[in-house]
Design an enzyme around this catalytic site. Structure first.
Site, PDB file in Angstrom:
ATOM      1  N   ASP A   1      -0.153  -7.562  -5.150  1.00 25.84           N
ATOM      2  CA  ASP A   1       0.525  -8.947  -4.292  1.00 25.84           C
ATOM      3  C   ASP A   1       1.137  -9.732  -5.562  1.00 25.84           C
ATOM      4  O   ASP A   1       0.397  -9.921  -6.637  1.00 25.84           O
ATOM      5  CB  ASP A   1      -0.849  -9.695  -3.722  1.00 25.84           C
ATOM      6  CG  ASP A   1      -1.231  -8.475  -2.823  1.00 25.84           C
ATOM      7  OD1 ASP A   1      -0.567  -8.114  -1.592  1.00 25.84           O
ATOM      8  OD2 ASP A   1      -2.621  -8.043  -2.605  1.00 25.84           O
TER       9      ASP A   1
ATOM     10  N   ARG B   1       5.115   2.616   0.479  1.00 30.82           N
ATOM     11  CA  ARG B   1       5.680   1.711   1.937  1.00 30.82           C
ATOM     12  C   ARG B   1       6.059   0.276   1.441  1.00 30.82           C
ATOM     13  O   ARG B   1       7.416  -0.186   2.094  1.00 30.82           O
ATOM     14  CB  ARG B   1       4.383   1.378   2.776  1.00 30.82           C
ATOM     15  CG  ARG B   1       4.580   0.622   4.059  1.00 30.82           C
ATOM     16  CD  ARG B   1       3.433   0.642   4.947  1.00 30.82           C
ATOM     17  NE  ARG B   1       3.008   1.858   5.365  1.00 30.82           N
ATOM     18  CZ  ARG B   1       2.220   2.324   6.462  1.00 30.82           C
ATOM     19  NH1 ARG B   1       1.620   0.995   6.889  1.00 30.82           N
ATOM     20  NH2 ARG B   1       1.857   3.383   6.665  1.00 30.82           N
ATOM     21  N   TYR B   2       5.574  -0.293   0.328  1.00 32.74           N
ATOM     22  CA  TYR B   2       6.318  -1.536   0.136  1.00 32.74           C
ATOM     23  C   TYR B   2       7.579  -1.277  -0.777  1.00 32.74           C
ATOM     24  O   TYR B   2       8.444  -2.157  -0.676  1.00 32.74           O
ATOM     25  CB  TYR B   2       5.161  -2.634  -0.942  1.00 32.74           C
ATOM     26  CG  TYR B   2       4.279  -3.251   0.046  1.00 32.74           C
ATOM     27  CD1 TYR B   2       3.409  -2.653   0.751  1.00 32.74           C
ATOM     28  CD2 TYR B   2       4.539  -4.576  -0.067  1.00 32.74           C
ATOM     29  CE1 TYR B   2       2.487  -3.559   1.626  1.00 32.74           C
ATOM     30  CE2 TYR B   2       3.824  -5.318   0.806  1.00 32.74           C
ATOM     31  CZ  TYR B   2       2.639  -4.892   1.456  1.00 32.74           C
ATOM     32  OH  TYR B   2       1.878  -5.610   2.429  1.00 32.74           O
ATOM     33  N   GLU B   3       7.518  -0.382  -1.567  1.00 34.26           N
ATOM     34  CA  GLU B   3       9.014  -0.033  -2.021  1.00 34.26           C
ATOM     35  C   GLU B   3      10.213   0.068  -0.984  1.00 34.26           C
ATOM     36  O   GLU B   3      10.935  -0.471  -1.102  1.00 34.26           O
ATOM     37  CB  GLU B   3       8.875   0.982  -2.981  1.00 34.26           C
ATOM     38  CG  GLU B   3       9.987   1.175  -3.749  1.00 34.26           C
ATOM     39  CD  GLU B   3      10.020   2.644  -4.940  1.00 34.26           C
ATOM     40  OE1 GLU B   3       8.818   3.146  -4.901  1.00 34.26           O
ATOM     41  OE2 GLU B   3      10.707   2.787  -5.456  1.00 34.26           O
TER      42      GLU B   3
ATOM     43  N   GLU C   1      -5.677   4.580  -8.805  1.00 34.09           N
ATOM     44  CA  GLU C   1      -4.655   4.040  -8.278  1.00 34.09           C
ATOM     45  C   GLU C   1      -5.521   2.436  -7.735  1.00 34.09           C
ATOM     46  O   GLU C   1      -6.270   2.482  -7.056  1.00 34.09           O
ATOM     47  CB  GLU C   1      -4.036   4.660  -7.136  1.00 34.09           C
ATOM     48  CG  GLU C   1      -2.947   3.467  -6.712  1.00 34.09           C
ATOM     49  CD  GLU C   1      -1.836   4.297  -5.466  1.00 34.09           C
ATOM     50  OE1 GLU C   1      -1.742   5.588  -5.453  1.00 34.09           O
ATOM     51  OE2 GLU C   1      -1.051   3.590  -5.047  1.00 34.09           O
TER      52      GLU C   1
HETATM   53  C1  LIG Z   1       1.624  -5.384  -1.444  1.00 34.95           C
HETATM   54  S1  LIG Z   1       0.199  -4.247  -1.148  1.00 34.95           S
HETATM   55  C2  LIG Z   1       1.119  -2.803  -1.635  1.00 34.95           C
HETATM   56  C3  LIG Z   1       0.405  -1.346  -1.281  1.00 34.95           C
HETATM   57  C4  LIG Z   1       0.956  -0.123  -1.972  1.00 34.95           C
HETATM   58  N1  LIG Z   1       0.635   0.012  -3.455  1.00 34.95           N
HETATM   59  C5  LIG Z   1       2.377   0.011  -1.670  1.00 34.95           C
HETATM   60  O1  LIG Z   1       3.227  -0.048  -2.751  1.00 34.95           O
HETATM   61  O2  LIG Z   1       2.588   0.088  -0.712  1.00 34.95           O
HETATM   62  C6  LIG Z   1      -0.943  -4.679  -2.375  1.00 34.95           C
HETATM   63  C7  LIG Z   1      -2.417  -3.855  -2.096  1.00 34.95           C
HETATM   64  O3  LIG Z   1      -3.166  -3.969  -3.008  1.00 34.95           O
HETATM   65  C8  LIG Z   1      -4.358  -4.298  -2.559  1.00 34.95           C
HETATM   66  N2  LIG Z   1      -5.067  -5.240  -3.782  1.00 34.95           N
HETATM   67  C9  LIG Z   1      -4.879  -6.313  -4.221  1.00 34.95           C
HETATM   68  N3  LIG Z   1      -5.884  -6.583  -5.135  1.00 34.95           N
HETATM   69  C10 LIG Z   1      -6.353  -5.768  -5.245  1.00 34.95           C
HETATM   70  C11 LIG Z   1      -7.575  -5.238  -6.064  1.00 34.95           C
HETATM   71  N4  LIG Z   1      -8.095  -6.202  -7.283  1.00 34.95           N
HETATM   72  N5  LIG Z   1      -8.102  -4.107  -6.303  1.00 34.95           N
HETATM   73  C12 LIG Z   1      -7.778  -3.265  -5.069  1.00 34.95           C
HETATM   74  N6  LIG Z   1      -6.775  -3.345  -4.430  1.00 34.95           N
HETATM   75  C13 LIG Z   1      -6.121  -4.492  -4.441  1.00 34.95           C
HETATM   76  C14 LIG Z   1      -4.063  -5.048  -1.365  1.00 34.95           C
HETATM   77  O4  LIG Z   1      -5.483  -5.100  -0.351  1.00 34.95           O
HETATM   78  C15 LIG Z   1      -2.780  -4.455  -0.774  1.00 34.95           C
HETATM   79  O5  LIG Z   1      -3.343  -3.569   0.149  1.00 34.95           O
END
Ligand SMILES: C[S@@+](CC[C@H](N)C(=O)[O-])C[C@H]1O[C@@H](n2cnc3c(N)ncnc32)[C@H](O)[C@@H]1O
Length: 238
Positions: free
Chosen positions: A137, A212-214, A63
């Site tokens: 993101d 959480r984001y969903e 993941e």
């Molecule tokens: C918008 S949040 C979504 C978190 C989770 N997947 C959710 O759906 O609730 C995006 C997450 O991806 C992580 N992230 C962004 N780019 C990444 C990368 N290249 N490698 C690992 N994590 C990354 C960020 O730190 C952040 O916690």
């Protein structure tokens, strides 16, 4: 000259720190992370997944950006025989996953607390059975699109580490990122979109878990899109 071997590490634009962690979380991080952490790979080295999990895993799921870790922990609990690797540079997210791991006694998760792109090149070829990229993101501004996780180089790196037939699951509530991801995967010969019926993409897979984001998106009245892609066979059928 920049070649694949001497290319600089990818630049990281997200956050790692944030608010100071509460004492209990900090203490848990210091106590649990060293044993569960996948060490940063040596340049040109290959991660030894058998050593990381204490035995050769029958399957490994990855993941990227697990956020608070609820999805990864739920998958680990539902599939105790599968080894789970989670990547997340955000320290509060790692602390949150560690508290679930401890509470639920999960033993099949290892954590790469850094940018997943730094790990991909060091995972063995055809070692990963499923990849989750959930609500990455979106970087909505055009000038920031190049920061998106889904990009030609990352898709090639994923294609290398995924087994034939492995699934890549992607979800977002950002329609621009949906089009972007379809565009990039359609252009990559290693991936085939798994949608069978119109509307498939509107539903979370039956064994999926709300993140959480969903939940946040649903609370704002935003629909989420779930895309599944299959890593095509390396052996061509013709
Ligand atoms: C918008 S949040 C979504 C978190 C989770 N997947 C959710 O759906 O609730 C995006 C997450 O991806 C992580 N992230 C962004 N780019 C990444 C990368 N290249 N490698 C690992 N994590 C990354 C960020 O730190 C952040 O916690």
């Amino acid at each position: 000259m920049t070649t694949a071997e001497n290319a600089p590490p990818p630049r990281w634009y997200g956050r790692r720190g944030g608010h100071r962690l509460r004492k209990g979380r900090r203490e848990r991080l210091e106590r649990l992370l060293p044993a569960l952490r996948l060490a940063p790979p040596e340049p040109d080295g290959t991660v030894d997944l058998a050593a990381a999990f204490g035995a050769p895993p029958s399957d490994v799921w990855l993941e990227v950006g697990f956020g608070a870790g609820e999805h990864l922990a739920a998958q680990a609990g539902a599939h105790p025989g599968t080894a789970m690797v989670g990547c997340e540079p955000y320290v509060a997210g790692v602390a949150s996953l560690l508290s679930i791991i401890e509470r639920e006694g999960l033993t099949n998760i290892r954590i790469f607390n850094d940018d997943a792109r730094l790990l991909l090149g060091s995972l063995p070829e055809a070692s990963i059975g499923r990849v989750f990229v959930l609500f990455p993101d979106p970087w909505p501004k055009t000038r920031h699109h190049k920061r998106r996780f889904i990009a030609p180089g990352t898709l090639n790196a994923l294609a290398r580490v995924m087994k034939d037939g492995a699934e890549l699951r992607f979800a977002t509530d950002h329609m621009g990122y949906v089009r972007w991801t379809l565009d990039h995967t359609i252009r990559n010969p290693a991936f085939a979109w798994l949608a069978r019926r119109p509307g498939d993409w509107r539903r979370r897979p039956p064994d999926g878990v709300e993140t959480r984001y969903e939940r946040k998106a649903a609370g704002l009245g935003l629909a989420s899109v779930h895309l599944g892609f299959c890593r095509r066979s390396r052996v061509r059928a013709d």
